[in-house]
Structure formats: structure tokens, C-alpha cells
Design a protein around this motif. Structure first.
Motif, short mmCIF file in Angstrom:
data_model
loop_
_atom_site.label_atom_id
_atom_site.label_comp_id
_atom_site.label_asym_id
_atom_site.label_seq_id
_atom_site.Cartn_x
_atom_site.Cartn_y
_atom_site.Cartn_z
N UNK A 208 0.82 -1.21 0.00
CA UNK A 208 0.00 0.00 0.00
C UNK A 208 0.86 1.26 0.00
N UNK A 209 2.06 1.16 0.54
CA UNK A 209 2.97 2.29 0.60
C UNK A 209 3.99 2.28 -0.54
N UNK A 210 3.86 1.31 -1.45
CA UNK A 210 4.76 1.25 -2.59
C UNK A 210 5.98 0.39 -2.41
N UNK A 211 5.95 -0.56 -1.45
CA UNK A 211 7.08 -1.47 -1.19
C UNK A 211 6.62 -2.91 -1.38
N UNK A 212 7.46 -3.73 -2.01
CA UNK A 212 7.23 -5.16 -2.11
C UNK A 212 8.51 -5.83 -1.62
N UNK A 213 8.51 -6.27 -0.36
CA UNK A 213 9.74 -6.69 0.30
C UNK A 213 9.54 -7.92 1.18
N UNK A 214 10.66 -8.56 1.51
CA UNK A 214 10.70 -9.55 2.58
C UNK A 214 11.76 -9.10 3.58
N UNK A 215 11.67 -9.62 4.81
CA UNK A 215 12.67 -9.23 5.80
C UNK A 215 13.01 -10.38 6.73
N UNK A 216 14.12 -10.19 7.44
CA UNK A 216 14.49 -11.01 8.58
C UNK A 216 14.49 -10.10 9.79
N UNK A 217 13.71 -10.46 10.80
CA UNK A 217 13.64 -9.66 12.02
C UNK A 217 13.29 -10.60 13.18
N UNK A 218 14.04 -10.48 14.25
CA UNK A 218 13.80 -11.33 15.43
C UNK A 218 13.78 -12.81 15.07
N UNK A 219 14.69 -13.20 14.17
CA UNK A 219 14.88 -14.58 13.74
C UNK A 219 13.69 -15.14 12.94
N UNK A 220 12.83 -14.25 12.45
CA UNK A 220 11.67 -14.68 11.67
C UNK A 220 11.73 -14.03 10.29
N UNK A 221 11.50 -14.84 9.26
CA UNK A 221 11.44 -14.34 7.89
C UNK A 221 9.97 -14.08 7.55
N UNK A 222 9.69 -12.92 6.99
CA UNK A 222 8.32 -12.57 6.63
C UNK A 222 8.28 -11.85 5.30
N UNK A 223 7.19 -12.08 4.56
CA UNK A 223 6.87 -11.25 3.40
C UNK A 223 5.98 -10.12 3.91
N UNK A 224 6.37 -8.87 3.64
CA UNK A 224 5.65 -7.73 4.20
C UNK A 224 4.48 -7.36 3.30
N UNK A 225 3.52 -8.28 3.24
CA UNK A 225 2.30 -8.10 2.47
C UNK A 225 1.23 -7.52 3.39
N UNK A 226 0.00 -7.45 2.90
CA UNK A 226 -1.12 -6.97 3.70
C UNK A 226 -2.11 -8.11 3.95
N UNK A 227 -2.07 -8.85 5.10
CA UNK A 227 -1.09 -8.69 6.17
C UNK A 227 0.21 -9.41 5.85
N UNK A 228 1.20 -9.30 6.75
CA UNK A 228 2.48 -9.97 6.54
C UNK A 228 2.30 -11.48 6.63
N UNK A 229 3.19 -12.21 5.93
CA UNK A 229 3.12 -13.67 5.85
C UNK A 229 4.43 -14.26 6.32
#
Length: 494
Positions: A208-229
Motif C-alpha cells: 500500500x505504501x509502494x514497497x514489495x519486500x521480505x525481511x528477517x527480524x527477530x529470527x523470523x522471515x516474513x513477506x511484508x504483504x497486507x497482512x504480513x506472511x
């Protein structure tokens, strides 16, 4: 028999890639197909897989999953399942394949990754967008967070709160792909973003903000979708592949080492230029490793390098030829420049001004290949030379003087010492150089072993005498060029 446990794991990974709204639709179709609503209503993804495996008896669960995914418009996950290769029955013919939806042959996961790698583009970091804490390498391929803010102009392009940086390259059509090394990092975000994204204050990386990303945070991998997966992982990510199909509105992420598809954003609305996006975080020194944009290895180049590596020969350094400032290892595989000139006999074989050394082995026919590690050096020269080369006073390493070499100068300037010299533009700083000689064809070629790229070839050479490996580690330069040149064991490119 089909390995049901493996199939269950694959289906679970597929369902975990679904946003909640898609997962609800998926369960609705299952309910319509006869699974009791009471069982599905509160079923989590793992329970849904169990219900399908029980009702559809294994392979049938694969087919119904693909059918429903098509119905809800998740063709990216259908393609992933088409790439899923079921283990074969031992009684089947070794060339048989399990057809899926009528296809004759199921492609491997590795084939799919190699397909998207064909769309590899060169990506470099844009220093004008980098947060003041970030340190970019000279070649624009690496970035890390120093936790120390530099005094930089706060332009409209620059992130001022989030430790992020964009790529220089813009994309508004076609398909493009790049890879990022995340080894040793404990937190990062990678993907693509619209050029028009907000770069000031707090940043929320969502479509929604113009980003299509994945991340590693707190030892968890997530796709930052709406909602995150949350992304299920077989192992810790080392290298991430990012592929964008602009026309189809698709952004996909791959685990390059395992070739697994991690996640796909579908039906994306890009609306203008896209740029690669990177966010790194130091976390008070616990996450100081850099993000590194890696060159994508071309399949044909890889095959060619494997071919020439078959001609690997043993090469060692000849101490009787070494300049008195050079220090050789006991096994004659390493050489570096020392600040103290040793008292050695000035024989006709020894270099007395140019800080060079030759190999012991000589070649007067056939094909040979060897590899030289140059990692950590700011200057070096490697190649081959005729046995009769001039070894006293100043030396000009050109073919007319009996030298066929390439050189690194000033940390990032790579040249082939031809006549005239040829500036080379490797996709990445060479860490290991492969030297290939076909004596009878008059050919000397140089490869960047890590990327499998051909750097340069001297062709039509006239060799009238024996050739020897040639090495020049150059001077120590106050410690900035103290790393050794190392003759390494050739391991066939994987």
C-alpha cells in the motif's frame, strides 16, 4: 510409493504463502468440494493440509490444490507446484515422470530459478538516497550501517530516519532479476519500491505504501504483504533472488542456494518506475555485516568454466626467481611483499626490481589451467610469461615482451596488458582468477572464478618457447596491499 510426508510439507509451504483472504477463499472451495464445514471453519493451514491428504489420498490433494489456486488467481503458486517433482516409484522406469495437469514432464525447482536468472540486471546502490549512517563500497555493491551519521545534505532523495538505500537503476517494463547476499546478518529488508515512496521519518514497507519486500527480524522471515506472511524456511537464508515481472504485476523472492520460491506478491500496482530497495541495521554491532549485491552466474558461463577446469595442473612458486622483497610460504603456494629486502644472490633467474616471481612448472604444448586467489588485494598482476623474459630493472608486461597478463590497479581498475591495454569491466571485483592456456592454439584466457565470467582472452599468440606462470603481488603499500597471492586447489564450479 509417493512420499506423503514430503508432499504434505510442500502443500503446507504453499498455503503459508497465501494471505488470509486467499486462504479463506481456498477453504471455501474445499468446503464446496465436500470437506465438512465444521472441520474447515477454524482449521489452520497445517490442519487443512491434513484434511486434504486424508480426503484426496495424497496425489489427489496436489491436483485439487492446483485447481483451487487457479480458481482464486494464484497462478504463481500453481507454477511452483508444477515445478514440484514427486519422488518416483522404484518400480517405474528411470525415465518416467509424474504428469501434473496433463504436462509431460515436471520441471525441477532449479530449472525455474535458472529461467528467471536469465533476466539478471546490473544493480548498484545510489549514494544520494542512502541514510547518513550507511557506508557504501566504492563499487556500489555493498552497504552496512556504521551507527555513525555522516554530515550529508538532506535532499529529497535521501532516507533520513530509516537505514535504507535504493538502487540507481529504474525499471518500468519487462522482467528483471538480481541477487543479494545476506550471510551473517541478523536483520535486513530487501525488495523493490516505487520511486515515489516516502523517504522521511518512519517508513512502513507494505504494498500500500509502494514497497514489495521480505525481511528477517527477530529470527523470523516474513513477506511484508497486507497482512504480513511468515515464510517457512528449510535453512538460514544466505542469498536472496528478487524477480519482478512488471507487466504481470508480480514480485517473487527465491532462496538462491536451495532454489526455493519463498514468496510472490501478485496483482501488484506499480504505477511508475521501480527501484531495488535495501535496508540494513547495525543493532549496536550485532548486525554489522554488509548486504552485498551479487553477480548472477550465467548458466553457459558456468558450463564453460567447468570445461576448462578439467585441465587443471599443479603450479608452485619458484623461490630462485623471486624478488628479494617477496616472502614465499613453505609450500610455495603463497607470496606477499615484505618491507625488508632479503640478502639473496642476484642470479640471472631472479627479478631485481619488479616485485615478481615465476612458477616452477613450464609448458611448451597442450592445455593447462590454474587458479589464483587475489582476495583482499588492491594491486596484482597474474598470467604467463616466456622463459626468456627480461628480469632485471624495469619491466613492461606486454605480449611483445613475452607477457600475457591481467592487472588490478588502485583497488578497482582491472586491465588486460595487451597492446594497447584494454580496460575490463567485471561485474564484481575478482576474488579468484582462473588462468587458461592452450599452447598449440596460441590462446591465453582469464576467468573470474566466483562469477564464472570470461574476463579477457589473448588470441593468435605466437609461442616460440616454454611458458611459465607469472605472479606480481605488488608492494605492501603501508599494509593496504599486504594480502598474499595464493595458488589455490581447483574445485570444479558447482
Amino acid at each position: 510409493m509417493t512420499d506423503m510426508a514430503e508432499l504434505s510439507q510442500e502443500l503446507l509451504k504453499i498455503l503459508q504463502c497465501l494471505e488470509q483472504r486467499y486462504f479463506d477463499q481456498f477453504k471455501w472451495y474445499l468446503k464446496e468440494d465436500g470437506i465438512l464445514p465444521v472441520d474447515l471453519e477454524l482449521a489452520e493451514r497445517w490442519k487443512t493440509v491434513d484434511l486434504m491428504m486424508e480426503k484426496y489420498k495424497g496425489p489427489g490433494a496436489l491436483k485439487i490444490t492446483m485447481k483451487i489456486l487457479e480458481d482464486i488467481g494464484r497462478n504463481d503458486l500453481v507454477d511452483r507446484l508444477r515445478n514440484y517433482q514427486e519422488p518416483k516409484d522404484k518400480s517405474e522406469d528411470s525415465n518416467a515422470h509424474h504428469p501434473v495437469n496433463g504436462t509431460c514432464k515436471v520441471a525441477t525447482i532449479r530449472d525455474e530459478l535458472e529461467r528467471v536468472q536469465q533476466f539478471a540486471v546490473d544493480v548498484t546502490l545510489d549514494p544520494d538516497t542512502a541514510h547518513p549512517d550507511l557506508v557504501l563500497s566504492k563499487d556500489g555493491k555493498q552497504v552496512y550501517d556504521s551507527n555513525v551519521a555522516k554530515d550529508l545534505p538532506d535532499s529529497s532523495k535521501r532516507f533520513n530516519n530509516c537505514g535504507s538505500v535504493l538502487g540507481k537503476e529504474k525499471f518500468s517494463s519487462g522482467i528483471f532479476y538480481f541477487e543479494v547476499l545476506v550471510t551473517d546478518k541478523t536483520r535486513w529488508t530487501i525488495g523493490v519500491a516505487r520511486e515515489s515512496i516516502n523517504r522521511k521519518g518512519d517508513i512502513f514497507t507494505s504494498p500500500r505504501k509502494g514497497f514489495w519486500t521480505i525481511w528477517l527480524k527477530n529470527k523470523v522471515y516474513e513477506a511484508l504483504d497486507n497482512p504480513s506472511v511468515c515464510l517457512p524456511m528449510k535453512s538460514r537464508l544466505q542469498k536472496v533472488g528478487v524477480c519482478v515481472n512488471y507487466k504481470d504485476g508480480l514480485v517473487s523472492f527465491y532462496n538462491v542456494d536451495t532454489a526455493d520460491l519463498l514468496y510472490s506478491f501478485t496483482d501488484c500496482l506499480f504505477n511508475g518506475d521501480l527501484l531495488p530497495y535495501f535496508c540494513t541495521n547495525n543493532s549496536k554491532g550485532t548486525n554489522s555485516a554488509p548486504l552485498i549485491i551479487c553477480p548472477v552466474i550465467n548458466k553457459k558461463n558456468k558450463a564453460e568454466l567447468k570445461r576448462v577446469q578439467q585441465f587443471a595442473v599443479e603450479v608452485t612458486l619458484d623461490p630462485d626467481t623471486a624478488h628479494p622483497n617477496l616472502i614465499l610460504s613453505d609450500d610455495s603456494k603463497r607470496v606477499h611483499h615484505g618491507d625488508v629486502r632479503m640478502e639473496l644472490p642476484d642470479s640471472p633467474d631472479r627479478f631485481n626490481q619488479c616485485v615478481s616471481v615465476l612458477g616452477k612448472q613450464s609448458f611448451s604444448s597442450g592445455i593447462v589451467y590454474y587458479e589464483v586467489q587475489v582476495e583482499g588485494k588492491t594491486e596484482w598482476t597474474v598470467g604467463v610469461a616466456t622463459q626468456s623474459i627480461f628480469r632485471k630493472e624495469g619491466i613492461t608486461v606486454k605480449p611483445e615482451n613475452g607477457f600475457w597478463t591481467i592487472t588490478l590497479r588502485n583497488g578497482d581498475e582491472v586491465e588486460a596488458n595487451d597492446t594497447p591495454a584494454v580496460r575490463l569491466h567485471p561485474r564484481a571485483h575478482p576474488q579468484k582468477v582462473g588462468v587458461f592456456l592452450d599452447y598449440d592454439k596460441g590462446l591465453v584466457s582469464f576467468y573470474s572464478v566466483d562469477t564464472a565470467d570470461l574476463l579477457y582472452s589473448f588470441t593468435g599468440c605466437c609461442f616460440a618457447e616454454k611458458l611459465l606462470p607469472y605472479f606480481c603481488p605488488w608492494v605492501n603499500d603501508g599494509g593496504s596491499n599486504s594480502a598474499p597471492i595464493i595458488i589455490t586447489t581447483v574445485n570444479q564450479f558447482d
